[in-house]
Design a protein around this motif. Structure first.
Motif: not given
Length: 359
Positions: A41-53
């Motif tokens: 629910e939270h890794v691919l579409l929330c955390l991963v983009p946040a790390f790239f930002i």
């Protein structure tokens, strides 16, 4: 010595924990279930983009220009807001805030902007705010952002008023790159991917795919290879520092949900009164939350009956302080200033928890 203690700790766990008991097996299984939920629910579409930002901000932003705005020559109307939001701008986490704070304070930043930066820095980085909003609700994510920024400014102003330290000299720091038009467009695309991923709209995945294609085009044709390499390395650095602690925190929260008696949480943290908020602030002050691990732990406590006021108080105090960080801050500040700062953190976390709890 550290490796020996880790090995010893693992051995003692497997030696003494009664894994044959149903409550232990259910708790461990619930930890894995919670990890499964977070992964889906939270890794691919929330955390991963946040790390790239966070990686893009770290590589492309002129950090030196921002940090100079915390010096004694800067006006309060500039230095305090910059100090309060620079955790999001500079993408600092709890592991980097202390040396960065020590550096700007020792190099001439006033005690007010320095403590404002210290309080708000770990709590409002992009990943923390978006994970809070997505997992715990957008109202709490927004309340956490606004309360942290507001409390940070007031804490800094009070510290400056009490100790009359405006800093001296100028901050001499290395300057990085400025956001140009290309960098700004790239950052906005990354941010839009993160925002859209959290929305419940009909054509969300088509929009995300279009944004992904735009980002890929910019990466392949508009940036130099060295820029992309630096961005990816910085993104990976954030991920490897944060994800292991987050996964452990999620697993621990799953176990906590099964082991901790619900009536205890309800009795101590189940109201929005001053006692529950004060207790949540004190608990947060002494606990150690690696970046983002506070979210699953708070989620577990909410399921057990914690009220929304203590939830915010725990998030505010928990990210800003911990027993290890308090020791470091005392060495940097001195005992008198450090304990004044600790008390202010408790007071403002309790106060904003009560305000949020009664809204």
């Amino acid at each position: 010595m550290k490796e020996f203690l880790v090995i010893l700790g693992i051995f003692l766990i497997f030696y003494f924990v009664p894994f044959n008991l149903d409550v232990v097996k259910d708790s461990l299984l619930n930890g894995f279930f919670m990890l499964h939920e977070y992964a889906r629910e939270h890794v691919l579409l929330c955390l991963v983009p946040a790390f790239f930002i966070a990686g893009a901000i770290s590589v492309m932003l002129n950090k030196g220009a921002i940090l100079k705005l915390l010096g004694p020559k800067a006006k309060k109307i500039v230095s305090y807001p910059v100090a309060a939001i620079s955790g999001g701008i500079l993408a600092v986490c709890s592991c980097t805030i202390l040396p960065l704070f020590g550096g700007i304070y020792k190099k001439g930043a006033g005690i007010g902007p320095a403590t404002t930066f210290l309080f708000s820095g770990p709590a409002i980085n992009i990943a923390a705010i978006f994970l809070t909003a997505k997992v715990l609700g957008w109202d709490l994510g927004f309340a956490r952002l606004v309360s942290t920024i507001t409390a940070a400014i007031f804490i800094g102003l009070i510290m400056e008023f009490i100790y009359q330290e405006k800093g001296e000299g100028g901050l001499v720091v290395d300057e990085g790159k400025n956001f140009g038009g290309k960098q700004l467009a790239f950052f906005l695309l990354l941010l839009s991917f993160l925002i859209v991923s959290g929305l419940k709209i009909r054509f969300k995945y088509y929009v995300l795919f279009g944004i992904f294609l735009s980002i890929t085009f910019m990466v392949l044709f508009l940036f130099e290879r060295e820029e992309i390499k630096a961005w990816l390395l910085e993104t990976w650095d954030f991920a490897k520092k944060i994800l292991p602690y987050l996964f452990f925190g999620v697993f621990l929260a799953g176990i906590l949900t099964k082991l901790l008696p619900q009536e205890v949480v309800t009795k101590l943290l189940g109201s929005n009164g001053i006692f529950s908020n004060l207790l949540a602030s004190v608990i947060g002050m002494f606990m150690y939350f690696a970046t983002l691990t506070e979210v699953p732990i708070v989620q577990a406590l909410l399921k057990l009956g914690m009220a929304k006021g203590p939830t915010l108080a725990l998030l505010m105090a928990g990210n800003s302080l911990s027993l290890p960080s308090m020791i470091v801050i005392t060495k940097l500040f001195g005992r008198k200033k450090a304990f004044t700062y600790f008390m202010l953190v408790i007071v403002f976390s309790t106060m904003f928890g009560m305000i949020y709890g009664h809204i």
